[in-house]
Design a protein around this motif. Structure first.
Motif: not given
Lengths: 198, 198
Positions: B92-121
């Motif tokens: 969990s802590i490792a995930y937290l740290n990765m989620a802070c990386e600009p590339e991951i945060q920007r692409i998969t956490l911010l733009d991803g859900p907004a453009v493609l919808g719920d991550p589980s889909q």
DNA sequence: CCATCTGACATACGAATCGTATGTAAGTTG
DNA sequence: CAACTTACATACGATTCGTATGTCAGATGG
């Protein structure tokens, strides 16, 4: 009569915000066309740029309005409950339910962060997270909670509820998912480890 | 030699994905121009449409690649730790740290859900949430955790870590914020109520 | 070894949308 | 009432997207 002028301006802004809310909620921010938006409000893009500076400015205004409404609704709920802890839990569940509403989820939880960045840097101080933080601080003062950084915990709680809301909104059976999410949240809030009491 | 052909195609796709990752991470999805993107890879939009069907398809491919990398990194970390609980916390802590990386945060956490919808889909079943869910189920089997819906809890946990990562990434002092977030997460995971043991 | 065909990728074009620059009419102030 | 400010509309150019079409290399069958 300077009052009349102000009223008309406020009305124009309100019409644009209202129209934008509908469009953003229905099509999303990126797919919303400013010409359609403003035409729906009986205006043109000229009014939009004049009052809000652009598409992002309009989104800010829309989000601010929605957050104010959310805060009002949450305040009413939080004032209820026998204990501060109950108020906190009820408020959290209420937030979870609101986050499932398509308009709120789409505009403030999906498009908002993607377009405007971190919610805490938004126009006014973020209302919902701030409220969560204050609840946590109050609970710590009462000695109910262990000592933690209230802001960090508020971010965790808000994020958790957002994550759950995204799941619920896209679940095959949202109602069932909502019940599971609330149950899991209660467990999370009161302790994950079995050594903890319910 | 059919092998040669396949290799060149794979190389073309890899070049586009690499270029897209950089552009999406730096400018965000909406502000990324497909002409610039493809030119950077020594190609044109023709190749992009041929292989990915459009801008959103390219985003899907980029996110899939990033998620695979995250899963690999997380697996390595989760395999460590004396107990399943430790592995879960470390993951969990490792995930937290990765989620802070600009590339991951920007692409998969911010733009991803907004453009493609719920991550589980998303294209493949969501790797990170799935991993969290499996850890929770394992912990329940071991009798360490109270009984809850594992998927709902995984969503809460992932959401919480995402919320914290957004806060950390935008904090004036990210390092200090990260420490507070980890501490708060440990508290949340082990129990918010004071009646609970650490 | 060659003719044919498939597919990878480029180029060309039209349509949509955004931001700005400018115009206008109404209201405000001295 | 004259000058000024401001709310809003219109006009224009610049970008960017998606599709439709073109081309050339490589695969395939005889």
């Amino acid at each position: 009569m300077a009052q009349r002028r102000e009223d008309m301006i406020a009305e124009t802004q309100a019409k644009l915000i209202k129209s934008a809310r509908e469009s953003f909620a229905q099509h999303g921010f990126a797919e919303s066309c400013m010409d359609d938006l403003t035409a729906e409000a009986g205006l043109t893009r000229g009014a939009l740029y004049h009052h809000f500076g652009g598409k992002k400015g309009l989104l800010k205004a829309v989000i601010q309005q929605i957050e104010e409404e959310m805060t009002t609704r949450l305040s009413a709920i939080k004032s209820q409950g026998p204990t501060t802890w109950d108020a906190f839990i009820n408020g959290s569940i209420a937030y979870l339910n609101m986050a499932c509403e398509p308009e709120i989820q789409r505009i403030t939880l999906l498009d908002g962060p993607a377009v405007l960045g971190d919610p805490s840097q938004w126009p006014r101080k973020n209302c919902c997270i701030r409220n969560t933080q204050l609840s946590i601080e109050k609970l710590m003062e009462e000695g109910v909670l262990r000592e933690v950084d209230s802001l960090a915990m508020a971010r965790l709680i808000n994020g958790a509820l957002f994550g759950a809301s995204l799941w619920i909104a896209n679940a095959e059976d949202p109602h069932a998912a909502s019940i599971k999410a609330v149950d899991a949240f209660l467990t999370l809030a009161s302790g994950l480890l079995k050594s903890n009491t319910a």
